[in-house]
Design a protein around this motif. Structure first.
Motif, PDB file in Angstrom:
ATOM      1  N   THR A 193       4.015  -0.167  12.099  1.00 38.05           N
ATOM      2  CA  THR A 193       2.990   0.276  11.161  1.00 38.05           C
ATOM      3  C   THR A 193       3.648   0.509   9.802  1.00 38.05           C
ATOM      4  N   GLU A 194       3.027  -0.005   8.756  1.00 36.05           N
ATOM      5  CA  GLU A 194       3.556   0.167   7.401  1.00 36.05           C
ATOM      6  C   GLU A 194       2.901   1.375   6.747  1.00 36.05           C
ATOM      7  N   LEU A 195       3.742   2.242   6.155  1.00 37.47           N
ATOM      8  CA  LEU A 195       3.266   3.429   5.457  1.00 37.47           C
ATOM      9  C   LEU A 195       3.788   3.431   4.028  1.00 37.47           C
ATOM     10  N   LYS A 196       3.011   4.006   3.140  1.00 35.91           N
ATOM     11  CA  LYS A 196       3.475   4.313   1.799  1.00 35.91           C
ATOM     12  C   LYS A 196       3.658   5.814   1.733  1.00 35.91           C
ATOM     13  N   GLN A 197       4.918   6.258   1.625  1.00 34.38           N
ATOM     14  CA  GLN A 197       5.192   7.685   1.622  1.00 34.38           C
ATOM     15  C   GLN A 197       4.575   8.335   0.382  1.00 34.38           C
ATOM     16  N   PHE A 198       4.425   9.658   0.442  1.00 35.48           N
ATOM     17  CA  PHE A 198       3.768  10.369  -0.649  1.00 35.48           C
ATOM     18  C   PHE A 198       4.578  10.317  -1.942  1.00 35.48           C
ATOM     19  N   ASP A 199       5.872   9.974  -1.836  1.00 35.50           N
ATOM     20  CA  ASP A 199       6.681   9.792  -3.043  1.00 35.50           C
ATOM     21  C   ASP A 199       6.712   8.336  -3.496  1.00 35.50           C
ATOM     22  N   GLY A 200       5.879   7.481  -2.858  1.00 35.76           N
ATOM     23  CA  GLY A 200       5.750   6.102  -3.278  1.00 35.76           C
ATOM     24  C   GLY A 200       6.671   5.126  -2.590  1.00 35.76           C
ATOM     25  N   LEU A 201       7.542   5.584  -1.692  1.00 34.94           N
ATOM     26  CA  LEU A 201       8.483   4.694  -1.013  1.00 34.94           C
ATOM     27  C   LEU A 201       7.815   3.994   0.167  1.00 34.94           C
ATOM     28  N   PHE A 202       8.304   2.785   0.459  1.00 36.20           N
ATOM     29  CA  PHE A 202       7.817   1.993   1.591  1.00 36.20           C
ATOM     30  C   PHE A 202       8.494   2.467   2.877  1.00 36.20           C
ATOM     31  N   LEU A 203       7.712   2.592   3.949  1.00 33.72           N
ATOM     32  CA  LEU A 203       8.247   3.029   5.241  1.00 33.72           C
ATOM     33  C   LEU A 203       7.666   2.151   6.345  1.00 33.72           C
ATOM     34  N   LEU A 204       8.551   1.516   7.124  1.00 36.86           N
ATOM     35  CA  LEU A 204       8.151   0.696   8.271  1.00 36.86           C
ATOM     36  C   LEU A 204       8.527   1.452   9.538  1.00 36.86           C
ATOM     37  N   VAL A 205       7.523   1.800  10.359  1.00 39.52           N
ATOM     38  CA  VAL A 205       7.741   2.677  11.515  1.00 39.52           C
ATOM     39  C   VAL A 205       7.418   1.923  12.805  1.00 39.52           C
ATOM     40  N   PRO A 206       8.327   1.895  13.790  1.00 44.13           N
ATOM     41  CA  PRO A 206       7.970   1.350  15.107  1.00 44.13           C
ATOM     42  C   PRO A 206       6.801   2.140  15.706  1.00 44.13           C
ATOM     43  N   ASN A 207       5.869   1.445  16.313  1.00 45.64           N
ATOM     44  CA  ASN A 207       4.670   2.115  16.818  1.00 45.64           C
ATOM     45  C   ASN A 207       4.975   3.179  17.863  1.00 45.64           C
ATOM     46  N   SER A 208       6.033   2.983  18.650  1.00 48.54           N
ATOM     47  CA  SER A 208       6.377   3.983  19.662  1.00 48.54           C
ATOM     48  C   SER A 208       6.776   5.307  19.016  1.00 48.54           C
ATOM     49  N   GLU A 209       7.355   5.250  17.804  1.00 44.44           N
ATOM     50  CA  GLU A 209       7.732   6.475  17.098  1.00 44.44           C
ATOM     51  C   GLU A 209       6.488   7.259  16.686  1.00 44.44           C
ATOM     52  N   LEU A 210       5.444   6.555  16.285  1.00 45.56           N
ATOM     53  CA  LEU A 210       4.211   7.235  15.895  1.00 45.56           C
ATOM     54  C   LEU A 210       3.483   7.794  17.109  1.00 45.56           C
ATOM     55  N   TRP A 211       3.356   6.963  18.156  1.00 45.65           N
ATOM     56  CA  TRP A 211       2.544   7.352  19.315  1.00 45.65           C
ATOM     57  C   TRP A 211       3.192   8.480  20.113  1.00 45.65           C
TER      58      TRP A 211
END
Length: 278
Positions: A150-168
């Protein structure tokens, strides 16, 4: 030498003809099963894809993934049925394929975990693209949801790519799922100040801001009796889109109003008593 080769060729031809005669019905049956099976598999997979896409609970990515599983599973069933027409023991083949699948699954354990988590995220929908979330130490605005990451844009504007298992694997807080949310502000006043006046001033400030919802109505209360101050709280409800700006503006307005009416926000104080031994 040439006659020997001709004899071998004739024998092979006769053997092939004999085999075809003995297995003609099996070949015809296998061909019929193959054609009909492939047609049915394609029709069923298309029907499954259409039903999954029509369901509001399934994301298009999940629908594609599940329909592909259905399609290839049906193809495998057709292949096993065709082999059975020729007397092939499909049990042993399935056992070998199962062992290979187990080995591949163990080798790709992390990847499969991400896929499974991605399917759960896309099916359960704890968040959607454009919503701000927090899951453990991970936070940001969702940009894209895939099967693996899952791709996230952090609140400071940085790009973050997170494995789905880390989120779930963490509880997920969605900051934008509900249309309204509560803001709470705690302000310390001096022990010599009027608690009633502080509560009235807080409620008046809240009602003067048109972003504060009338229902549920703003509430002011005494929250705590601290070492150097009395904690007076304010709870208001607002639309989610207004939350951040309202929290900043109300905090600034409370400090300005308390200064104007003479309500003090004391610094931490501590009494130190020195005893001199006689």
């Amino acid at each position: 030498m040439k006659s020997d080769k001709n004899a071998i060729a004739i024998n092979l031809t006769e053997a092939a003809v004999t085999w075809l005669q003995n297995h003609l019905f099996s070949i015809a049956g296998a061909f019929a099963v193959l054609v009909i099976g492939l047609i049915l598999a394609r029709l069923l997979s298309k029907w499954a894809d259409r039903m999954l896409r029509a369901s509001p609970r399934f994301d298009p990515t999940v629908a594609d993934f599940l329909s592909s599983l259905v399609k290839y599973g049906l193809y495998a069933l057709v292949l096993a049925t065709v082999l059975a027409q020729f007397g092939v023991e499909t049990t042993s083949i399935l056992a070998v394929l199962g062992s290979m699948g187990l080995a591949v699954g163990l080798a790709l354990q992390g990847t499969l975990s991400n896929v499974a988590s991605g399917v759960m995220i896309l099916t359960q929908r704890p968040f959607k693209v454009g919503e701000a979330i927090q899951a453990g130490p991970i936070s940001g605005v969702v940009q894209e949801i895939g099967l693996f990451t899952t791709e996230l844009k952090q609140f400071d504007g940085l790009f973050l790519l997170v494995p789905n298992s880390e989120l779930w694997s963490h509880p997920i807080t969605n900051f934008h799922r509900h249309p309204v949310r509560r803001f709470e502000l705690i302000v310390g006043i001096g022990y010599g100040d009027s608690m009633e006046q502080a509560r009235n001033e807080l409620v008046a400030l809240a009602k003067a801001d048109n972003r504060v919802l009338a229902e549920p109505e703003p509430v002011a209360f005494v929250n705590s009796l601290d070492d150097s101050s009395v904690g007076v709280g304010l709870r208001v409800w607002c639309e989610t889109a207004d939350y951040l700006n309202l929290s900043w503006d109300l905090t600034e307005a409370v400090k300005a109003r308390f200064d104007e009416v003479g309500l003090t926000i004391p610094f931490p104080q501590r009494e130190v008593i020195t005893r001199v031994a006689g």
